[in-house]
Design an enzyme around this catalytic site. Structure first.
Site, PDB file in Angstrom:
ATOM      1  CE1 TYR A  51      -3.389   2.837   0.525  1.00 24.84           C
ATOM      2  CE2 TYR A  51      -1.998   3.502   2.364  1.00 24.84           C
ATOM      3  CZ  TYR A  51      -3.033   3.770   1.472  1.00 24.84           C
ATOM      4  OH  TYR A  51      -3.682   4.973   1.530  1.00 24.84           O
ATOM      5  CG  HIS A  81      -3.631  14.276  -0.794  1.00 28.13           C
ATOM      6  ND1 HIS A  81      -3.808  13.616  -1.996  1.00 28.13           N
ATOM      7  CD2 HIS A  81      -4.047  13.393   0.166  1.00 28.13           C
ATOM      8  CE1 HIS A  81      -4.306  12.422  -1.774  1.00 28.13           C
ATOM      9  NE2 HIS A  81      -4.462  12.252  -0.468  1.00 28.13           N
ATOM     10  CG  ASN A 193      -0.728   8.501   6.324  1.00 29.52           C
ATOM     11  OD1 ASN A 193      -0.634   7.286   6.454  1.00 29.52           O
ATOM     12  ND2 ASN A 193      -1.882   9.107   6.338  1.00 29.52           N
ATOM     13  CE1 TYR A 278     -18.541  28.139  48.184  1.00 25.35           C
ATOM     14  CE2 TYR A 278     -19.538  27.182  46.230  1.00 25.35           C
ATOM     15  CZ  TYR A 278     -19.481  27.300  47.607  1.00 25.35           C
ATOM     16  OH  TYR A 278     -20.348  26.591  48.381  1.00 25.35           O
ATOM     17  NE  ARG A 281     -15.129  29.696  51.066  1.00 24.14           N
ATOM     18  CZ  ARG A 281     -16.311  29.071  51.218  1.00 24.14           C
ATOM     19  NH1 ARG A 281     -16.340  27.829  51.676  1.00 24.14           N
ATOM     20  NH2 ARG A 281     -17.440  29.677  50.932  1.00 24.14           N
ATOM     21  CG  PHE A 326      -3.561   7.306   9.736  1.00 25.98           C
ATOM     22  CD1 PHE A 326      -4.925   7.368   9.979  1.00 25.98           C
ATOM     23  CD2 PHE A 326      -3.066   6.207   9.053  1.00 25.98           C
ATOM     24  CE1 PHE A 326      -5.780   6.366   9.553  1.00 25.98           C
ATOM     25  CE2 PHE A 326      -3.920   5.204   8.615  1.00 25.98           C
ATOM     26  CZ  PHE A 326      -5.288   5.278   8.862  1.00 25.98           C
ATOM     27  CD  GLU A 412      -9.267   8.300   4.341  1.00 22.25           C
ATOM     28  OE1 GLU A 412      -9.662   9.478   4.408  1.00 22.25           O
ATOM     29  OE2 GLU A 412      -8.332   7.937   3.592  1.00 22.25           O
TER      30      GLU A 412
END
Length: 516
Positions: A51, A81, A193, A278, A281, A326, A412
């Site tokens: 791959y 990409h 990646n 608060y 404190r 990834f 994905e």
């Protein structure tokens, strides 16, 4: 700076971010890098499909690629990409991303050549910084789009910053004396990646949140003294019996920084108030929980910063294994934790600001901290602004990690949303610094109304630092400038630096960020 993959510290990474330190890999990692690259080189010409080496990507993984097209495959991967949008990430952020990618590749399981690593090192050294759009990653299968914009510059495509100017990448490389890289098998995939963009943004969010947390302890102590509130709730024994380390550290810091206050001693006896609100404190409990949360996030992000997160990974026995490192789920969770801490630090600080401007709560201070209320409005609208910023941060703190959407033809099908989970921390931290800056102004003003009584020596140093650039508010003036300068003292760390430099007490140093 020489870093050893797997051992990079948070302090060294913060130095890369804040000071733009160049980064090179320790030579001890070169052997593993070369070995994995050799395995990939053989796989690229072999008969077995591997791959991302001799196949397509994602849903196209079943398409076999001829050996003659391997270089084209990697180049096309980067160009296709480069689909990021939005405002570019800051140059310092981009440099940290590059450093993290170096560390990840340096683990020696990505199959990239030393020449590819040397390209990143040279760009860092000579100031060639990719222009990386901030949007486009869903935080799984890596931060593909933003990392592609980083990788594009390495091959002479896209845009880069060089010598203070934005220009085509090929011109930036030429100006720096760097030749565009020709990618080998799997190298494009190895570069894009990974979780380095999400991790860099989360680390920056962590670094800035930690600095603001420390400043908020300082301004909280100032507000406590200005309101003539009790320091008894900060006593160590209260927090020891609960046991949370962050709470113990916060209480110890508050007591130490308030030591020697004449204001505190003046109302130790015969004070009709039994307990304080608060926001005064419970500072150790709230701030301590935030400290612990930030430390947990720090532990996660230090691991991730040193991790190999691309796919597939190459091992010494020759195995090339596809997995899912990834997937940035750990980073998404860490970013959500940081966001919660930022929101809560701002929330309790804003309540102290509200207390300071309210004469029914501030134990004798004038309304809105102005000497002449009525004709002057003092800090009236500064407090409103702090409320607006606090509310905005509350909305931004909603978790991103619970969101997911399928992408890439359902290949994905579960993603982390880590990148924008971490990117939102930039704006959240800016809001928080503004809130704490406003508290610095109101608390210092309140303390000065207590004259001739003095606050502690440590807190006096803080007020001296503030008054170097912002005088006390005697009558109304243009408020925005004061607020911006005070915010700058928080962002720069100036509030805490003046304590560390002039008050010699280990208890006044920042509680350690590294997990215990």
């Amino acid at each position: 700076m020489i870093v050893k993959p797997g051992e990079a510290s948070l302090a060294s990474l913060e130095d890369v971010y804040r000071n733009s330190a160049p980064v090179t890999l320790n030579k001890t990692c070169h052997k593993a890098i070369n070995a994995s690259a050799a395995i990939i080189e053989q796989a690229a010409i072999g008969a077995e499909p591997v791959y991302g080496v001799n196949t397509g990507f994602g849903k196209l993984a079943n398409r076999r690629i001829d050996a003659d097209d391997v270089e084209t495959l990697q180049r096309n991967l980067i160009l296709s990409h480069c689909a990021g949008v939005g405002e570019p990430l800051h140059i310092k952020t981009a440099r940290l991303i590059m450093a993290l990618k170096l560390i990840s590749l340096g683990r020696g399981v990505s199959g990239v050549r030393m020449g590819t690593i040397a390209q990143i090192e040279a760009m860092l050294e000579r100031g060639v910084t990719p222009v990386i759009p901030g949007q486009g990653s869903v935080g799984a299968s890596g931060d593909l789009a933003p990392l592609a914009h980083m990788a594009a510059v390495m091959i002479g495509e896209g845009e880069a910053w060089f010598n203070g100017a934005r220009m085509p990448a090929k011109d930036a490389l030429a100006g720096a004396g760097i030749k565009p890289l020709v990618l080998g098998p799997k190298e494009g995939l190895g570069l894009i990646n990974g979780t380095q963009v999400s991790t860099a943004l989360a680390l920056i969010g962590l670094f800035d949140a930690w600095r603001s947390m420390h400043a908020s302890l300082v301004t909280g102590a100032l507000s406590t003294d200005a309101a003539m509130a009790s320091a008894a709730p900060f006593r160590d024994e209260i927090h020891a019996v609960r046991g949370h380390q962050g709470q113990i550290d916060a209480a110890h810091f508050l007591r130490a920084i308030m030591a020697g206050s004449q204001i505190r001693e003046s109302h130790r006896d015969d004070d009709e108030r039994v307990q304080d609100p608060y926001c005064i404190r419970c500072q150790p409990q709230v701030m301590g929980a935030c400290i612990d949360l930030l430390r947990q996030a720090a532990a996660t992000l230090q691991i991730e910063a040193n991790a190999a997160t691309d796919n597939p990974l190459v091992f010494t026995d020759g195995a090339i294994l596809s997995g899912g490192n990834f997937h940035a789920e750990p980073v998404a969770f860490a970013a959500d934790q940081i966001a919660l801490a930022i929101a809560e630090i701002g929330s309790i600080a804003q309540r102290r600001i509200a207390l300071m401007v309210d004469p029914t709560l501030s134990y004798g201070l004038p309304a809105f901290l102005t000497p002449a209320p009525g004709v002057n409005s003092g800090f009236m609208i500064a407090e409103v602004t702090s409320a607006a910023l606090m509310s905005e941060n509350k909305h931004r703190a909603a978790p991103c990690s619970v969101d997911s959407t399928p992408t890439s033809c359902n290949q994905e099908d579960h993603v982390s949303m880590a990148c924008h989970a971490a990117r939102r921390l930039i704006d959240m931290n800016r809001n928080l610094a503004q809130i704490i800056g406003i508290e610095l102004l109101t608390a210092a003003q309140g303390v000065e109304f207590r004259k001739p009584l003095k606050t502690s020596p440590a807190l006096r140093e803080v007020i001296v630092k503030l008054r170097e650039s912002i005088p006390a508010l005697k009558e109304d003036r243009f408020m925005a400038d004061d607020m911006e300068k005070a915010c700058g003292l928080i962002v720069s760390g100036g509030v805490c630096t003046c304590i560390s430099a002039k008050v010699s007490s280990p208890a006044l140093m920042v509680p350690v960020l590294q997990p215990r």
